[in-house]
Structures are given as structure tokens and as C-alpha cells.
Motif scaffolding. Structure first.
Motif, PDB file in Angstrom:
ATOM      1  N   ARG B  65     -16.857  -5.567 -16.225  1.00  0.00           N
ATOM      2  CA  ARG B  65     -17.343  -4.250 -16.636  1.00  0.00           C
ATOM      3  C   ARG B  65     -16.793  -3.162 -15.722  1.00  0.00           C
ATOM      4  NH1 ARG B  65     -23.175  -3.043 -14.753  1.00  0.00           N
ATOM      5  NH2 ARG B  65     -21.913  -2.528 -12.935  1.00  0.00           N
ATOM      6  N   ASP B  66     -16.698  -3.472 -14.427  1.00  0.00           N
ATOM      7  CA  ASP B  66     -16.344  -2.453 -13.444  1.00  0.00           C
ATOM      8  C   ASP B  66     -14.839  -2.248 -13.381  1.00  0.00           C
ATOM      9  OD1 ASP B  66     -18.934  -2.152 -12.896  1.00  0.00           O
ATOM     10  OD2 ASP B  66     -18.903  -3.020 -10.897  1.00  0.00           O
ATOM     11  N   ARG B  69     -11.480  -0.514  -8.463  1.00  0.00           N
ATOM     12  CA  ARG B  69     -12.000  -0.006  -7.187  1.00  0.00           C
ATOM     13  C   ARG B  69     -13.416  -0.499  -6.935  1.00  0.00           C
ATOM     14  NH1 ARG B  69      -8.686   3.913  -5.192  1.00  0.00           N
ATOM     15  NH2 ARG B  69      -7.389   4.779  -6.817  1.00  0.00           N
ATOM     16  N   GLN B  70     -14.185  -0.585  -8.011  1.00  0.00           N
ATOM     17  CA  GLN B  70     -15.599  -0.935  -7.863  1.00  0.00           C
ATOM     18  C   GLN B  70     -15.807  -2.420  -7.609  1.00  0.00           C
ATOM     19  OE1 GLN B  70     -16.955   0.620 -11.593  1.00  0.00           O
ATOM     20  NE2 GLN B  70     -17.294   2.667 -10.768  1.00  0.00           N
ATOM     21  N   HIS B  73     -16.462  -3.832  -3.758  1.00  0.00           N
ATOM     22  CA  HIS B  73     -17.743  -3.853  -3.038  1.00  0.00           C
ATOM     23  C   HIS B  73     -18.637  -5.002  -3.490  1.00  0.00           C
ATOM     24  CE1 HIS B  73     -20.288  -2.447  -6.242  1.00  0.00           C
ATOM     25  NE2 HIS B  73     -21.308  -2.417  -5.429  1.00  0.00           N
ATOM     26  N   VAL B 167      -9.892  -0.761   0.707  1.00  0.00           N
ATOM     27  CA  VAL B 167      -9.794  -0.221  -0.645  1.00  0.00           C
ATOM     28  C   VAL B 167      -8.393  -0.559  -1.143  1.00  0.00           C
ATOM     29  CG1 VAL B 167     -11.464   1.626  -0.400  1.00  0.00           C
ATOM     30  CG2 VAL B 167      -9.115   2.022   0.268  1.00  0.00           C
TER      31      VAL B 167
END
Lengths: 158, 377
Positions: B65-66, B69-70, B73, B167
Motif C-alpha cells: 500500500r505504501d 519512502r514509507q 520506516h 532514506v
């Protein structure tokens, strides 16, 4: 012979271990890393980059730097940030411009990943050093970050 | 004296039966919420069956879903003791797929933090290992030294455990001004401590008796079950990703891959203790010459991987972490799979625990160094 030398060897290893613990027992003040936490609240120091609750700093004229571009809302992995915005007529230029009504922050969903802060093009939001975030009611975990009556700081949008 | 009878009436009345007990989910000796169904005969273990799913959070599904970049985390929450290395795995995958070359500075900083993470993870393991076999002191000592590393992490990226410092394209920020000083201070402080640890626990006769010859993992079954990391190197199989498939700055540092030949609990213990020395050695080579350079390469606002399959492996403190992505060219992966070291290491438990007593079983789980969120994801 092996039986007795085993016993002696065993005692020796135990005593070597006791020497280490004994050293700290008699130098108990050395190398204390624990803190008397609730009592030292006033003197707590934080690293500059400490990631606590998200907040929006306002200046003394009740102005913030948020243009309502929604970059933080898109960057957030958990949907913690919700921005309600509207187009507001600027009396000076006579044009309608995007402005935030409410910058809603759901602490209950936030993982303090810092992605919203990195995404913000105008540095409108920051991570505060606030870390005691427990609440008795779930509704206490939702914050409106922009203060009532606040508006955009001049010169941010350019 | 009863003689001349094959049938023993006392044996028949008091014969032992196998029965099942649950170890966990909330058992202090299982390092988390792992449920193990033990079939035991008296004190002797006959069968171990791990029951997973207690803290399954479907991280792999959330990744679909993300955006890229997400995703980074979320990997903090898998193996929380190697969070920086997990982050790096995803970032390296994205960088390789987009053919971004990060600067030497990023590579060196990442490597230093990787090794600090490894030391911190092994310190926690050491403390808990001692606690599992009945020595509470080690827990206090291990956490004491770990605190210094956590402070370095907190200064570097603002969090102590869930770092999220990597990142795609580099690092979130540059290192803070006192990073080199603090890291050197830690190394200076930590080196004599390792000797203390050996005096306290490694040479301790009780500890030796409880670990030597317990839970022997043979080379063959280690390979067959896909065990990786220190657990496998304790059986004498080379599997260090840092040596075999060097990433970041591991190709420019010298270090030894630690092997033990026995494969018992004590050998796995020794591998981790010696790995800490090697980690110190790696950091010492890098800390004085962190090259200058950009800390963040420019990437597009929305990262889209090209169509295809990508795989990246790194060596976490527990073994090989593999990240596998199938991309269909959109901003989220079509399918994401993590090959977590904990899951494979857990699978070998039935092989090595059968025939031992329950008390030894605790020592065996301890040297497998299981982190349950890593197994369940």
C-alpha cells in the motif's frame, strides 16, 4: 586428581566473576547510567534531533509557516496528518489562495518517523521534545496544530 | 527383593506419559511473544512446535500500500534490534534498482552505524543470554554499555530504537558534530568491558556446564534449514553476507569471519562474543577517515522502481535479511517479501532441542537469538 582439580578450577572461575561484580559493588557510584526520571524532569536534556510529538511553531503575531500544500499529509505513512483547507480571498491582491483551516494531527497513529518534517517545503512543522504523551481519553490524542485565528506568515509562499 | 518376574507392577502404576505444555506466548524466557508447544516426557523434550502469528502485523501487505519512502520506516518494526540494518536493506534495494550511486560518505557512515547496531544487538543478547541461564548481572552490564550506543543513535537520528535514518538515496541528515568523538569514547570504554564479560560469564564454570554440548547443530542441518548468521557460523559454515556479497563500505575494511566448529550452544555464544571484537575493529578502521561528500543524492519526489524483480541481502545481527520486490512500475511494490533471519533460525529448533531438558531448552532458544517481531512480521 581430576576430581579435585575440577573443583579448584570451578571455584577459581567463580571467584574471577566475583571480582568483576565486586569491583562495581565497591565502586557503586562509578558508571551509573540510570536517571531518577520523574524527579529530574526539569533538568532533562534532549538531543537536538529528538523525535517527539509533531508541532507547528507560531510566532508572536500568531502566524505560522504552513501554506497548506499537503506534502506532509502525502508523506505520512499512517495517515496521522489531515489538512482541511479552503481557498481564501486575499484582500491585497484580490486573488483566491489556498490556506489551511485546520492542520489535524492524530498522535495515536503517529510513529515519529520524521517523514513529514523532511517533506515540508516551508519548515512549518517540527518534532518537539515532548515525549510524555499518554492520555486518558482517545480524543485527547488528536491535536489541531494551527492555533485559532492564526494566519500564514508573510513571505513564506515566495 | 522381587525376582523372577518380567512384569513390574510398580512400573505399570507409575509409568510416565508424554504430555504437552505451552511455553509462551507470555513467558519471560522466550524473549517476546512466541508460543512453543513442547511435548515432554518428564523433563525431556520430545517435540517442539512453534506457533506463530501472535504479533503478526502484515508488514509485507502494508508495503504494497505504501510508497517506497514509507516502506523504510516499517522495517524498523521487524528486527527492532537491527533497525538501522533493516532500513539499509530497503534503501540499498531502491538505490540499486534506480542505479543511484551514493557517496562514499554515506557508505562509511552507514557501515559504522551498522556495526554499532550489531554491537548493541549482541550486547542485549549477551545480557539476556546470561539472564536465561540464571545470571542476572549480565543483563545489567549489557544494558549499561548499550546505553552509550543508544545515546549516539539518539543524537544522530533522534530515536534510540526505531531509527529510520536511512532514506532512499542516502541519509536523512548528516552526522552530528560530536559523532566521531562519541563513537571513539564508546570504543575506548567498551574494549576493556569485553574482557570483563569473559571473566564474568564465558569462563564461569556453571555457565560452561550449562552450554557446552547442548543443542548441537550439525553443518548439514544448518545448511538444510537455511540457518544464517552467527547461529550458522557456530557450526563452521561460511555465510557472512558482508564477506560474500559486500555492500556499503564492507569491501574496503578488513575483518575476520568468525567460525566455531562444534555447533553447540557455547560455540554460538563464542561467535557472537568474538563478532563484537570484529565490529570494534571495523569501526576503528572507518571512524578516523569519514570522507567528505553529499549525504543525500537527489531522487524524484515520487520514487517509481522500473518493472521487474529486485533482491537485496544484508547481514543483520541475526543473519541474512533478504528483501525481495516485484515491481510493476507503480509507486508501490506489487509484492514485497522479507526473508527474515529469525524465521529460518527458529525452524531448526526441533532438530536441536529434542532430547534435552527444559532448562537447557531455554539456553538453546537464547543462542538462536530470536527476535519475535522479525519472525512474525
Amino acid at each position: 586428581m581430576g576430581y579435585f582439580s575440577d573443583i579448584i578450577h570451578g571455584f577459581k572461575t567463580l571467584l574471577t566473576g566475583m571480582k568483576v561484580t565486586g569491583k562495581y559493588f565497591f565502586n557503586a557510584r562509578k558508571e551509573i547510567i540510570t536517571q531518577q526520571y520523574p524527579d529530574n524532569r526539569d533538568t532533562l536534556t534532549f538531543p537536538e534531533r529528538f523525535r517527539g510529538r509533531v508541532d507547528m511553531p507560531h510566532n508572536e503575531n500568531n502566524e505560522h509557516r504552513c501554506t497548506g500544500c499537503q506534502a506532509c499529509e502525502i508523506a505520512c505513512p499512517n495517515g496521522s496528518i489531515e489538512i482541511i483547507w479552503d481557498r481564501v480571498l486575499n484582500p491585497e491582491t484580490g486573488k483566491k489562495k489556498k490556506a489551511i483551516e485546520k492542520h489535524i494531527y492524530h498522535l495515536s497513529m503517529c510513529t515519529m518517523c520524521n517523514l513529514c518534517i523532511v517533506a515540508c517545503p516551508t519548515d512549518a512543522i517540527v518534532m518537539t521534545h515532548e515525549f510524555e504523551l499518554a492520555a486518558y481519553d482517545r480524543s485527547d490524542l488528536t491535536f489541531v496544530l494551527n492555533k485559532p485565528g492564526s494566519k500564514l506568515m508573510a513571505g513564506v509562499e515566495e | 527383593m522381587r525376582t523372577g518376574t518380567l512384569f513390574d507392577p510398580i512400573e505399570q502404576d507409575l509409568h510416565t506419559d508424554e504430555y504437552k505444555i505451552n511455553m509462551g506466548p507470555q513467558h519471560p524466557a522466550t524473549h517476546g511473544v512466541l508460543r512453543l508447544i513442547l511435548t515432554i516426557d518428564g523433563e525431556v523434550i520430545k517435540n517442539v512446535e512453534p506457533d506463530l502469528g501472535y504479533i503478526h502485523r502484515s508488514i509485507e501487505k502494508i508495503c504494497e500500500r505504501d510508497n517506497y519512502r514509507q516502506i523504510v520506516h516499517l522495517t524498523d518494526r521487524m528486527d527492532y534490534l537491527s533497525s538501522h540494518i533493516n532500513n539499509e536493506a530497503v534503501c540499498l534495494l531502491i538505490e540499486n534498482a534506480l542505479e543511484i550511486e551514493v557517496s562514499d560518505r554515506v557508505k562509511v557512515i552507514r557501515t559504522i552505524l551498522d556495526e554499532l547496531t550489531r554491537i548493541s544487538s549482541h550486547l542485549l543478547w549477551w545480557g539476556v543470554m546470561g539472564m536465561d541461564v540464571g545470571a542476572l548481572t549480565t543483563f545489567m552490564y549489557g544494558f549499561r554499555e548499550r546505553e552509550m550506543i543508544n545515546d549516539i543513535f539518539e543524537n544522530t537520528c533522534g530515536a534510540r530504537l526505531t531509527m529510520n535514518y536511512n532514506v532512499p538515496g542516502g541519509l536523512m541528515w548528516d552526522i552530528y558534530s560530536g559523532f566521531v568523538r562519541d563513537t571513539k569514547a564508546f570504543l575506548k570504554h567498551f574494549k576493556p568491558k569485553l574482557k570483563e564479560y569473559n571473566d564474568l560469564l564465558t569462563d564461569n564454570i556453571i555457565f560452561r556446564k550449562r552450554t557446552e554440548g547442548i543443542g548441537v547443530l550439525s553443518k548439514e542441518s544448518a545448511i538444510a534449514y537455511g540457518v544464517t548468521g552467527p547461529t550458522m557460523r557456530g557450526s563452521g559454515v561460511s555465510c557472512d553476507i558482508r564477506k560474500l556479497f559486500p555492500y556499503s563500505a564492507y569491501d574496503r575494511v578488513e575483518f575476520e569471519e568468525i567460525f566455531m566448529q562444534g555447533g553447540d550452544t557455547f560455540d554460538r555464544y563464542l561467535v557472537r562474543m568474538k563478532e563484537m571484537e570484529q565490529s570494534i575493529h571495523i569501526i576503528e578502521q572507518l571512524i578516523d577517515n569519514i570522507p567528505e561528500g553529499e549525504t543525500l543524492e537527489k531522487t524524484r519526489a515520487v520514487i517509481k522502481l522500473p518493472k521487474g524483480e529486485f533482491y537485496q541481502r544484508v547481514e543483520t545481527a541475526r543473519g541474512e535479511l533478504g528483501v525481495y520486490v516485484i515491481s510493476d512500475g507503480k509507486k508501490s511494490p506489487y509484492r514485497m517479501k522479507f526473508r527474515s533471519p529469525g524465521f529460518s533460525n527458529l525452524s531448526v529448533i526441533n532438530e536441536i532441542a529434542v532430547g534435552h531438558k527444559i532448562g537447557d531448552f531455554v539456553a538453546i532458544i537464547s543462542t538462536l537469538d530470536l527476535v519475535i517481531p522479525d519472525i512474525d512480521r
